[in-house]
Design an enzyme around this catalytic site. Structure first.
Site, PDB file in Angstrom:
ATOM      1  N   GLY A 187       0.830  -1.195   0.000  1.00 45.37           N
ATOM      2  CA  GLY A 187       0.000   0.000   0.000  1.00 45.37           C
ATOM      3  C   GLY A 187       0.865   1.245   0.000  1.00 45.37           C
ATOM      4  N   GLN A 215       2.776   9.984   1.829  1.00 49.01           N
ATOM      5  CA  GLN A 215       4.126   9.401   1.930  1.00 49.01           C
ATOM      6  C   GLN A 215       5.052   9.862   0.797  1.00 49.01           C
ATOM      7  OE1 GLN A 215       2.343   5.252   2.499  1.00 49.01           O
ATOM      8  NE2 GLN A 215       4.216   5.077   3.694  1.00 49.01           N
ATOM      9  N   CYS A 244       6.011  -0.329   7.532  1.00 50.37           N
ATOM     10  CA  CYS A 244       5.665   0.943   6.892  1.00 50.37           C
ATOM     11  C   CYS A 244       6.840   1.367   6.021  1.00 50.37           C
ATOM     12  CB  CYS A 244       5.364   2.004   7.949  1.00 50.37           C
ATOM     13  SG  CYS A 244       4.906   3.594   7.236  1.00 50.37           S
ATOM     14  N   LEU A 245       6.545   1.718   4.781  1.00 52.02           N
ATOM     15  CA  LEU A 245       7.632   2.114   3.877  1.00 52.02           C
ATOM     16  C   LEU A 245       8.292   3.410   4.345  1.00 52.02           C
ATOM     17  CD1 LEU A 245       5.894   1.257   0.471  1.00 52.02           C
ATOM     18  CD2 LEU A 245       7.549  -0.130   1.745  1.00 52.02           C
ATOM     19  N   HIS A 282      -4.327   1.311   7.867  1.00 54.76           N
ATOM     20  CA  HIS A 282      -2.962   1.860   7.932  1.00 54.76           C
ATOM     21  C   HIS A 282      -2.823   3.035   6.944  1.00 54.76           C
ATOM     22  CE1 HIS A 282       1.585   1.129   8.164  1.00 54.76           C
ATOM     23  NE2 HIS A 282       1.475   1.922   7.115  1.00 54.76           N
ATOM     24  N   GLU A 283      -3.346   2.855   5.715  1.00 56.35           N
ATOM     25  CA  GLU A 283      -3.192   3.891   4.681  1.00 56.35           C
ATOM     26  C   GLU A 283      -4.063   5.112   4.969  1.00 56.35           C
ATOM     27  OE1 GLU A 283      -0.729   3.559   2.876  1.00 56.35           O
ATOM     28  OE2 GLU A 283      -0.438   1.424   3.167  1.00 56.35           O
ATOM     29  N   HIS A 300      -2.408   7.346   7.339  1.00 57.36           N
ATOM     30  CA  HIS A 300      -1.395   8.218   6.717  1.00 57.36           C
ATOM     31  C   HIS A 300      -2.014   9.529   6.235  1.00 57.36           C
ATOM     32  CE1 HIS A 300       2.422   6.136   6.663  1.00 57.36           C
ATOM     33  NE2 HIS A 300       1.917   5.049   6.123  1.00 57.36           N
TER      34      HIS A 300
HETATM   35  O1  K1U Z   1       1.861   2.426   3.954  1.00 53.91           O
HETATM   36  C1  K1U Z   1       2.893   1.791   3.879  1.00 53.91           C
HETATM   37  O2  K1U Z   1       3.904   2.206   4.410  1.00 53.91           O
HETATM   38  C2  K1U Z   1       2.914   0.479   3.149  1.00 53.91           C
HETATM   39  C3  K1U Z   1       2.852  -0.706   4.093  1.00 53.91           C
HETATM   40  C4  K1U Z   1       1.425  -1.191   4.198  1.00 53.91           C
HETATM   41  C5  K1U Z   1       1.119  -2.163   5.292  1.00 53.91           C
HETATM   42  C6  K1U Z   1       1.862  -3.308   5.501  1.00 53.91           C
HETATM   43  C7  K1U Z   1       1.532  -4.191   6.519  1.00 53.91           C
HETATM   44  C8  K1U Z   1       0.447  -3.924   7.307  1.00 53.91           C
HETATM   45  C9  K1U Z   1      -0.294  -2.807   7.110  1.00 53.91           C
HETATM   46  C10 K1U Z   1       0.042  -1.925   6.094  1.00 53.91           C
HETATM   47  C11 K1U Z   1       3.749  -1.788   3.515  1.00 53.91           C
HETATM   48  O3  K1U Z   1       3.492  -2.333   2.510  1.00 53.91           O
HETATM   49  S1  K1U Z   1       5.191  -2.104   4.383  1.00 53.91           S
HETATM   50  C12 K1U Z   1       5.833  -3.553   3.614  1.00 53.91           C
HETATM   51  C13 K1U Z   1       5.228  -4.755   4.222  1.00 53.91           C
HETATM   52  O4  K1U Z   1       5.053  -4.781   5.440  1.00 53.91           O
HETATM   53  C14 K1U Z   1       4.816  -5.905   3.417  1.00 53.91           C
HETATM   54  C15 K1U Z   1       5.298  -6.083   2.166  1.00 53.91           C
HETATM   55  C16 K1U Z   1       4.894  -7.188   1.452  1.00 53.91           C
HETATM   56  C17 K1U Z   1       4.001  -8.098   1.995  1.00 53.91           C
HETATM   57  C18 K1U Z   1       3.517  -7.921   3.258  1.00 53.91           C
HETATM   58  C19 K1U Z   1       3.923  -6.802   3.985  1.00 53.91           C
HETATM   59 ZN    ZN Z   2       2.877   3.233   6.211  1.00 56.63          ZN
END
Ligand code: K1U
Ligand code: ZN
Length: 168
Positions: free
Chosen positions: A46, A51, A92-93, A134-135, A138
């Site tokens: 996401g 971001q 979170c990225l 989560h999004e 943000h």
């Molecule tokens: O918003 C963001 O920073 C993106 C975030 C979204 C998210 C991940 C996990 C739980 C809730 C929301 C990410 O994608 S971080 C990367 C990550 O955790 C992930 C990547 C690939 C598969 C599963 C998780």
């Molecule tokens: Zn995030």
């Protein structure tokens, strides 16, 4: 392909509140494409416009991880119903070094606009519901670490401090 710069915590711009999109234009669609490119390149599921320092209520999601598999675009989203509770180890990225369990609703009903400006309502559960929460956070300047206790955040600080000492 255009990869945008993802703001990193503790950048204060992550705390800004995004504004609703008034009109979906060619520029909006270009931004959404760039956000998908950025999200896939970073290995995320996401990404919220905040971001990438764009203060508009725009979210892209693809929990399948593979490009074009099941893309979800949310414009001006609001959660109109939530139920149950669920937690997964969230990342979170914008905070790449931290993961933590966050209390969330297991089910959400969401109202938003699609890419064509149509009002849509849909239900989501489990990982998708968690990702949407989560999004949307943000867009209101909220980060998943805000849900953690002071001691949970402190422990990581101490561990990081220790790591710095060790590497010295
Ligand atoms: O918003 C963001 O920073 C993106 C975030 C979204 C998210 C991940 C996990 C739980 C809730 C929301 C990410 O994608 S971080 C990367 C990550 O955790 C992930 C990547 C690939 C598969 C599963 C998780
Ligand atoms: Zn995030």
């Amino acid at each position: 392909m255009t990869i945008l710069k993802i703001l990193r915590y503790p950048d204060k711009r992550l705390r800004q509140i995004a504004k609703p999109v008034k009109k979906i234009t060619f520029k909006t669609k270009l931004l959404i494409n760039n956000m998908f490119d950025t999200m896939y390149a970073a290995g995320g599921i996401g990404l919220a416009a905040t971001q990438v320092n764009i203060l508009q209520q725009i979210i892209v999601i693809d929990i399948s991880i593979k490009p074009d598999e099941k893309q979800l675009i949310l414009i001006n989203p609001i959660i109109i119903e939530m139920d149950g509770s669920a937690s997964i180890e969230e990342g979170c990225l914008s905070i790449p070094t931290k993961h933590a369990m966050v209390p969330r609703a297991q089910y959400v009903k969401v109202k938003s606009l699609d890419l064509y400006g149509n009002h849509v309502e849909f239900e989501a559960s489990n990982l998708l519901a968690i990702c949407i929460q989560h999004e949307i956070d943000h867009l209101y300047g909220k980060l998943f670490i805000d849900y953690l206790s002071e001691s949970q955040n402190d422990i990581d600080l101490k561990i990081n401090r220790k790591k710095i000492i060790i590497t010295k």
